[in-house]
Design an enzyme around this catalytic site. Sequence first.
Site, PDB file in Angstrom:
ATOM      1  N   ASP A 136     -14.532  39.981  -8.556  1.00 59.47           N
ATOM      2  CA  ASP A 136     -14.878  41.385  -8.815  1.00 59.47           C
ATOM      3  C   ASP A 136     -14.998  42.186  -7.515  1.00 59.47           C
ATOM      4  O   ASP A 136     -16.022  42.827  -7.248  1.00 59.47           O
ATOM      5  CB  ASP A 136     -16.200  41.487  -9.600  1.00 59.47           C
ATOM      6  CG  ASP A 136     -16.224  40.618 -10.839  1.00 59.47           C
ATOM      7  OD1 ASP A 136     -15.141  40.333 -11.384  1.00 59.47           O
ATOM      8  OD2 ASP A 136     -17.324  40.220 -11.257  1.00 59.47           O
ATOM      9  N   GLU A 146     -12.105  45.230 -19.927  1.00 57.34           N
ATOM     10  CA  GLU A 146     -13.248  45.352 -19.025  1.00 57.34           C
ATOM     11  C   GLU A 146     -12.780  45.867 -17.669  1.00 57.34           C
ATOM     12  O   GLU A 146     -11.594  46.129 -17.454  1.00 57.34           O
ATOM     13  CB  GLU A 146     -13.952  43.998 -18.871  1.00 57.34           C
ATOM     14  CG  GLU A 146     -13.079  42.899 -18.276  1.00 57.34           C
ATOM     15  CD  GLU A 146     -13.762  41.544 -18.248  1.00 57.34           C
ATOM     16  OE1 GLU A 146     -14.742  41.344 -18.993  1.00 57.34           O
ATOM     17  OE2 GLU A 146     -13.305  40.672 -17.477  1.00 57.34           O
TER      18      GLU A 146
END
Length: 334
Positions: free
Chosen positions: A46, A217
């Site tokens: 991420d 997402e």
Amino acid sequence: MNVSWIRPFALVAIVSLIALEMPTAAVEARGAASAISNPLLPSGPDPWIVRQGDTYFYMNTLGDRLAIRKTKNLARLANAAEITVWTPPAIGPNAQSIWAPELHRIGDTWYIYYTAAESGHDDDAHRGVFVLENTGLDPTRGTWIDRGRLKTAHSGIDGTTFSHGGKRYFVYSPYVGADSDLAIVEMANPWTLVGAESIIARPDQDWERRGGRQILEGPEFLAGPKGDLFLSYSASACWSDDYAIGLLSAPRGSDPLDPAVWSKAPRSVVSKVPAAGIYAPGHNGFFTTDDGRETWIVYHANTAPNMKCTARRAPRIQRITWSAHGTPIFAPPR
């Protein structure tokens, strides 16, 4: 699906094939580094990069804290000290599973948006997006104030924010039934939502349903050179090798809160390249180099199949360009 996407994304496919023939040993990045080799770090799920002046600030998921690296040369990111700027409380709504941090400069203030879960309840129903604030010039220094959890309509993850047409918006991935969708809502200020949320995308394509879950997402905003709006997102389960990046678009002058203005690209724009040893690319962000003249993407990927969704996901960057239609062109991961 808006058929206006067919022609631009045909061009993306052609350019992507050409890009496969490009050298892969290094990535040229004027303003970022003279020669950047991917991955930037051996670990960094991420990932997030933002530039302020001549300095790049980098964050990634660590799970138990938030830390920032800063450097003037991304080729030397591994040499930059990892500075912990916040640790979660022992108990409370944001006590564990600290994921997907994003550092934003809004006005003259820094904000970090991050996902966290409640103590004693590390599950989807108890996850949310939280905000920290720092009025200092350097986000690795000064005091971070906890602005609490954003009051979203659903539990969810992966919050981001952008400004458009004089208004600020928040986009995240809410849990809606068994799915993870994408939702947008207006903001009164960087930590307060106002008005109703709109679901702007659902996992309705086969490539968004790999790994046993239907997931969208990691939404990220990208402004087009002709005024169009773009939102990238990651789809399928992060533990699947088929985890990939998709793209939504809205034409110039659109109301971002109106689900009808958003069109979904018919296929992923960044996906695995087994021949290059790149699997499950996803959870990206965008940043600029060369005083804003170049746009780059940062994302994580695995280096072998079946590596799942672990800390071994490593950050990579590469430049994106623009078609004559004003559509972003993503070269294959390298």
